[in-house]
Design an enzyme around this catalytic site. Structure first.
Site, mmCIF file in Angstrom:
data_model
loop_
_atom_site.group_PDB
_atom_site.id
_atom_site.type_symbol
_atom_site.label_atom_id
_atom_site.label_comp_id
_atom_site.label_asym_id
_atom_site.label_seq_id
_atom_site.Cartn_x
_atom_site.Cartn_y
_atom_site.Cartn_z
ATOM 1 N N SER A 127 5.664 17.087 22.537
ATOM 2 C CA SER A 127 4.275 17.070 23.526
ATOM 3 C C SER A 127 3.134 17.615 22.530
ATOM 4 C CB SER A 127 4.427 18.314 24.661
ATOM 5 O OG SER A 127 4.612 19.479 24.075
ATOM 6 N N PRO A 159 -7.089 32.809 23.417
ATOM 7 C CA PRO A 159 -6.735 31.575 22.984
ATOM 8 C C PRO A 159 -6.136 30.862 24.343
ATOM 9 C CG PRO A 159 -4.775 33.096 21.966
ATOM 10 C CD PRO A 159 -5.971 33.658 22.495
ATOM 11 N N ASN A 160 -5.504 31.343 25.172
ATOM 12 C CA ASN A 160 -5.133 30.736 26.370
ATOM 13 C C ASN A 160 -6.210 30.759 27.289
ATOM 14 O OD1 ASN A 160 -2.524 31.804 24.815
ATOM 15 N ND2 ASN A 160 -1.654 30.071 26.019
ATOM 16 N N SER A 169 -1.193 21.383 27.118
ATOM 17 C CA SER A 169 -1.047 20.583 26.116
ATOM 18 C C SER A 169 -0.736 19.301 26.326
ATOM 19 C CB SER A 169 0.234 21.292 25.109
ATOM 20 O OG SER A 169 0.051 22.751 24.760
ATOM 21 N N THR A 216 2.442 -27.388 2.266
ATOM 22 C CA THR A 216 3.386 -26.970 3.182
ATOM 23 C C THR A 216 4.887 -27.049 2.984
ATOM 24 O OG1 THR A 216 3.513 -29.666 4.217
ATOM 25 C CG2 THR A 216 1.796 -28.330 5.051
ATOM 26 N N HIS A 217 5.396 -26.162 3.426
ATOM 27 C CA HIS A 217 6.768 -25.827 2.842
ATOM 28 C C HIS A 217 6.972 -25.473 1.649
ATOM 29 C CE1 HIS A 217 8.254 -27.703 7.121
ATOM 30 N NE2 HIS A 217 7.082 -28.317 6.867
ATOM 31 N N SER A 347 1.983 -4.386 -18.161
ATOM 32 C CA SER A 347 3.627 -3.950 -18.536
ATOM 33 C C SER A 347 3.589 -3.247 -19.821
ATOM 34 C CB SER A 347 4.026 -5.378 -19.087
ATOM 35 O OG SER A 347 5.452 -5.056 -19.727
ATOM 36 N N LYS A 353 0.265 -8.503 -20.768
ATOM 37 C CA LYS A 353 0.340 -9.070 -19.508
ATOM 38 C C LYS A 353 -0.567 -8.117 -18.434
ATOM 39 C CE LYS A 353 4.375 -9.984 -16.616
ATOM 40 N NZ LYS A 353 4.082 -9.905 -15.271
ATOM 41 N N ASN A 355 -1.218 -8.239 -14.132
ATOM 42 C CA ASN A 355 -0.626 -8.514 -12.790
ATOM 43 C C ASN A 355 -1.505 -8.373 -11.623
ATOM 44 O OD1 ASN A 355 1.872 -8.528 -14.119
ATOM 45 N ND2 ASN A 355 2.223 -6.421 -14.100
ATOM 46 N N GLU A 360 -0.388 -6.707 -4.612
ATOM 47 C CA GLU A 360 0.797 -6.002 -4.671
ATOM 48 C C GLU A 360 0.693 -4.685 -3.676
ATOM 49 O OE1 GLU A 360 1.944 -5.378 -8.718
ATOM 50 O OE2 GLU A 360 2.377 -7.458 -8.806
#
Length: 495
Positions: A127, A159-160, A169, A216-217, A347, A353, A355, A360
């Site tokens: 809760s 507090p209460n 709560s 496609t595919h 790399s 290299k 990337n 990512e």
């Protein structure tokens, strides 16, 4: 302390004595004050504003450490709620001196000045009671300090009785959940996604005259423009924004005023409406009291719905980021149709290299959000009777998803999308090699004959034109007239 003890077991006798001395000195350096809850007295660090219930929760829920603490936006939303409640309670008889002190302390919570005083982790009561009390205790003690009182005395601000006046709560936590989520969506997510959407739209305009082969595919298909391809990404993000925005009306409904089970016990008539109005005034968002408090406490379908929209957005961003990194693969042995910005070495072993790191990062974020969606869905489905007790994990995951998606969209825009360039030489080379340009011949030589051309060209490694002419289906001039990629980008115009 634990590290000192651990090291002492591995040290020489002299060093162990020194470590024990250091440990003892560190312990005495920490000062405490005594506070009490209904279970008894507890020692609380003297320089912290939290009280006994927070301290007891720290002892009972040592799960995950500092990285698993309640999200900062939730704590600030609690500050908004406690400020609003104090404002309304003063109209119902709360002493103005006490109420004003609560408002000032709550403002410091909203401003993030007291974040070090909220140490509790998500993995506690379902809760969120301990976090509500953490907020009550911090605001109480800070208000006491502002009034010149003694920390931990609960006088003159309890507090209460004062900070939590007319609240439970069970209604404060879901209210804070909605407030935090709505603020984060409005202030963080919508601007970030809009930024990315507009940047991709700009690229769509920039690339509108570049004709390329479609796929496609994962196989060759008929041509389209690079601008048309990017327009699909633009539309995905436009719909994503609409979906997220469409969840806001339910998030704007607040549970506050339902107290323990939805009945509103220990509140005053009109309290719920006035608190919602006050929260709306503070946040400048159109919050209102929930029409049914039983639903607002026992179910969190609005959070599940909102995260569902985040999940769809993550699905869209996954597709967009993957397409861009595949189109930019290479630089020599991939598709290479796009040149992506080169931001850092790619790399530790392969010199030179580079990337597609922004892609990512984005796809990792998307996978995290999809995982969060499963957790939110399971948690949302487990509301039992008058209370869902998976509230903390639901808001943790939702806030995390919003933050990750927002930051990823800004990073992806700034460090990738705005710098994308079309590799027109590679695009043209790939398009002119495609066998699927043969589709333009369907109206002239028929599907079956067009298929013969494509298969012959593929088998023999020749061009489409060479295959078609060798089959006697057309001549050179006819091929040039009929197979024109620029005429294959939309429906044939009506005569």
């Amino acid at each position: 302390m634990n590290i000192l003890k651990l090291n002492a077991t591995r040290a020489t006798p002299v060093l162990r004595q020194q470590l024990r001395s250091l440990s003892s000195t560190a312990a005495w350096a920490q000062k405490f004050r005594q506070e009490a809850d209904t279970f008894g007295d507890l020692q609380v660090p003297a320089d912290r504003y939290w009280g006994a219930q927070t301290q007891r929760s720290l002892q009972n829920f040592d799960i995950g450490g500092p990285t698993e603490r309640m999200p900062e936006p939730l704590i600030k939303a609690f500050g908004v709620l406690k400020r609003a409640a104090a404002q309304v309670n003063m109209t119902y008889g709360l002493d103005a001196k006490v109420g004003d002190a609560i408002v000032k302390a709550a403002d410091e919570v909203i401003e993030g000045k007291l974040l070090d005083h909220f140490p509790l982790v998500v993995w506690q009561t379902g809760s969120g009671t301990q976090t509500n009390m953490n907020v009550n205790e911090v605001i109480s003690n800070r208000a006491i300090e502002l009034l010149g009182g003694e920390l931990g005395s609960k006088k003159p601000v309890h507090p209460n009785d004062h900070v939590n006046m007319s609240q439970s709560s069970n209604d404060t936590f879901p209210t804070a959940m909605h407030v935090a989520t709505a603020i984060e969506i409005n202030q963080r997510l919508i601007p970030a996604v809009t930024l990315l959407r507009d940047a991709i739209q700009a690229k769509s305009e920039e690339f509108k005259d570049i004709i390329k082969i479609g796929r496609t595919h994962l196989q060759d298909a008929t041509p389209l423009t690079l601008g048309q391809e990017f327009s699909g990404y633009t539309q995905q993000l436009t719909y994503g924004l609409e979906r997220v925005q469409g969840t806001l009306p339910r998030l704007y409904n607040l549970a506050q005023g339902g107290t323990a089970v939805g009945t509103g016990l220990n509140t005053r008539e009109g309290f719920d409406v006035k608190v919602a109005d006050a929260i709306s005034s503070i946040t400048k968002l159109p919050f209102k009291t929930a029409p049914n408090k039983f639903e607002a406490l026992a179910a969190h379908d609005a959070i599940v719905e909102a995260h569902g929209a985040l999940n769809v957005l993550a699905v869209s961003l996954m597709k967009i980021a993957n397409d861009i990194r595949f189109l930019g693969s290479g630089p020599r042995c991939g598709l290479g149709e796009l040149n992506l910005p080169e931001n850092e070495p790619g790399s530790s072993i392969m010199p030179g290299k580079v990337n597609p790191t922004q892609c990512e990062a984005m796809t990792m974020v998307c996978s995290q959000v999809m995982g969060n969606n499963t957790t939110v869905s399971v948690a949302g489905s487990n509301g039992h009777f008058e209370l869902n007790v998976f509230k903390p994990v639901m808001v943790k995951n939702t806030i995390q998803s919003i933050r990750l998606l927002s930051d990823a969209c800004v990073s992806f825009t700034k460090n990738c999308v705005v710098g994308i360039e079309a590799n027109e030489k590679k695009i043209n080379a790939i398009m002119n090699e495609s066998l699927m340009l043969v589709t333009a011949l369907n109206p002239y030589i028929g599907y079956d004959n067009a298929a013969k051309c494509a298969k012959k060209a593929h088998k023999e490694g020749t061009t489409l034109k060479e295959a078609a002419i060798s089959l006697g289906l057309l001549n050179d001039e006819q091929f040039k007239e009929w197979v024109r990629p620029e005429l294959m980008l939309g429906p044939t115009k009506a005569k």
